[in-house]
Design a protein around this motif. Structure first.
Motif, PDB file in Angstrom:
ATOM      1  N   SER A  87       0.867  -1.185   0.000  1.00  0.00           N
ATOM      2  CA  SER A  87       0.000   0.000   0.000  1.00  0.00           C
ATOM      3  C   SER A  87       0.899   1.229   0.000  1.00  0.00           C
ATOM      4  O   SER A  87       2.131   1.107   0.021  1.00  0.00           O
ATOM      5  N   GLY A  88       0.269   2.390  -0.001  1.00  0.00           N
ATOM      6  CA  GLY A  88       1.050   3.623  -0.004  1.00  0.00           C
ATOM      7  C   GLY A  88       1.827   3.853   1.269  1.00  0.00           C
ATOM      8  O   GLY A  88       2.723   4.711   1.308  1.00  0.00           O
ATOM      9  N   THR A  89       1.524   3.054   2.311  1.00  0.00           N
ATOM     10  CA  THR A  89       2.207   3.227   3.598  1.00  0.00           C
ATOM     11  C   THR A  89       2.896   1.964   4.098  1.00  0.00           C
ATOM     12  O   THR A  89       3.608   2.019   5.110  1.00  0.00           O
ATOM     13  N   ASP A  90       2.686   0.817   3.441  1.00  0.00           N
ATOM     14  CA  ASP A  90       3.191  -0.449   3.969  1.00  0.00           C
ATOM     15  C   ASP A  90       3.980  -1.223   2.913  1.00  0.00           C
ATOM     16  O   ASP A  90       3.625  -1.247   1.733  1.00  0.00           O
ATOM     17  N   ALA A  91       5.045  -1.887   3.390  1.00  0.00           N
ATOM     18  CA  ALA A  91       5.877  -2.702   2.503  1.00  0.00           C
ATOM     19  C   ALA A  91       6.672  -3.694   3.342  1.00  0.00           C
ATOM     20  O   ALA A  91       6.753  -3.575   4.569  1.00  0.00           O
TER      21      ALA A  91
END
Length: 342
Positions: free
Chosen positions: A264-268
């Motif tokens: 997501s745009g915040t998680d990796a």
């Protein structure tokens, strides 16, 4: 007897076998051969019209001062000083390596010559990465095949902003300028620093888009866990902002990198790489979306330790109910927060 260099003699003509001579006062000056030391830039379009600065010695202030591009032809030179002249490269029918020589009289050319490469403006090139943050500072590498020959004068234009390139091997590296808004801008390259071009993708096409995409800022807020063995293979969770699921996304642990999988745009997540460390080392942890720009969590944000080796235990057995104190001997035991990392 040959006249000495620097000698000026009067010119006269005879029409009766030497019985009498006539002269209009013209003089002939004896000068030494010029020497060519360098040219700048060292390449130019085969379409010609590249301003080439030639440096050397003994350049004479003459209306016949000429630059010869070996098989490419001759053009008139303009003297700036006795050590520098400027000439315009000629139009040539093909790309290839030529050699520049200088003549003070348009006939007798220097024995020394220096290389100059004529490149084809239709030669293709690659741009990596093709996107970066609006804050700028992205090192963009432009590369091509054998006919892609940059010079120290190579430049890039991002929309309307010109950036001087740095030649690295047979590539040019241009650092992106900052921009207020996200979006795509044109990117063109001038290998000679003068003629900007965008190669067609289709050889039949006259133009093709050459773009660089500006994106919102990205960064890293945290990583967990913050400690792992140097053997690698530990999955860490990254929390950040502006993350994109790109093939070029990377995590960096000190000097080593691994693929970053963005969910997501915040998680990796990413997997720790195998590293060589001496004992326990605190290293920088950073992430990148395009493989070129890295945003750091901190210079000592991640702990990498060498996996310990157990040599023996004493005792080698104990009752099932527990409570037995066991001594373990080996190598590379790293103490952290009152525990031993195994």
């Amino acid at each position: 007897q040959a006249a000495a260099v620097g000698t000026k003699v009067s010119l006269a003509m005879t029409f009766d076998g030497g019985a009498s001579f006539v002269s209009n006062g013209a003089q002939f000056e004896v000068v030494d051969y010029p020497t060519v030391l360098s040219v700048y830039p060292t390449s130019g379009s085969r379409a010609g019209d590249t301003l080439v600065t030639v440096r050397g010695t003994l350049f004479h202030d003459s209306k016949d001062l000429s630059c010869r591009f070996s098989w490419g032809g001759v053009s008139r030179g303009r003297r700036n000083t006795e050590q520098e002249i400027v000439c315009v490269s000629p139009l040539v029918i093909r790309s290839g390596l030529a050699f520049v020589g200088i003549s003070n009289n348009g006939q007798d050319f220097s024995e020394t010559e220096v290389p100059f490469y004529f490149f084809d403006e239709t030669v293709s090139y690659n741009v990596l990465p093709s996107f970066g943050a609006v804050s700028g500072g992205t090192p963009v590498t432009i590369s091509g095949g054998d006919e892609f020959v940059p010079s120290e004068e190579s430049r890039c234009i991002f929309e309307a902003t010109t950036v001087k390139g740095t030649v690295v091997g047979k590539t040019v590296v241009c650092v992106t300028p900052g921009r207020e808004a996200v979006g795509s801008v044109s990117l063109t390259v001038a290998l000679d620093g003068q003629k900007y071009y965008c190669p067609p993708i289709d050889p039949q096409a006259s133009t093709a888009p050459c773009n660089f995409l500006y994106l919102d800022e990205f960064g890293v807020s945290s990583v967990f866990p913050t400690v792992a063995s140097s053997n690698g293979g530990v999955t860490v969770t990254v929390v950040g902002f502006g993350l994109l699921n790109e093939q070029t996304a990377r995590c960096r642990f000190g000097a080593e990198t691994s693929q970053m999988l963005v969910t997501s745009g915040t998680d990796a997540t990413c997997s720790t790489p195998n590293q060589t460390v001496a004992g326990e080392s605190l290293v920088d942890f950073a992430i990148s979306i395009n493989g070129a720009d890295f945003k750091s969590l901190g210079a000592s944000a991640f702990n990498v330790y060498r996996k310990p080796v157990v040599a023996l235990t004493d005792p080698v057995g104990a009752p099932l109910e527990g409570g037995t104190v066991v001594s373990v001997k080996g190598d590379d035991f790293a103490a952290r927060a009152g525990q031993v990392l195994l």
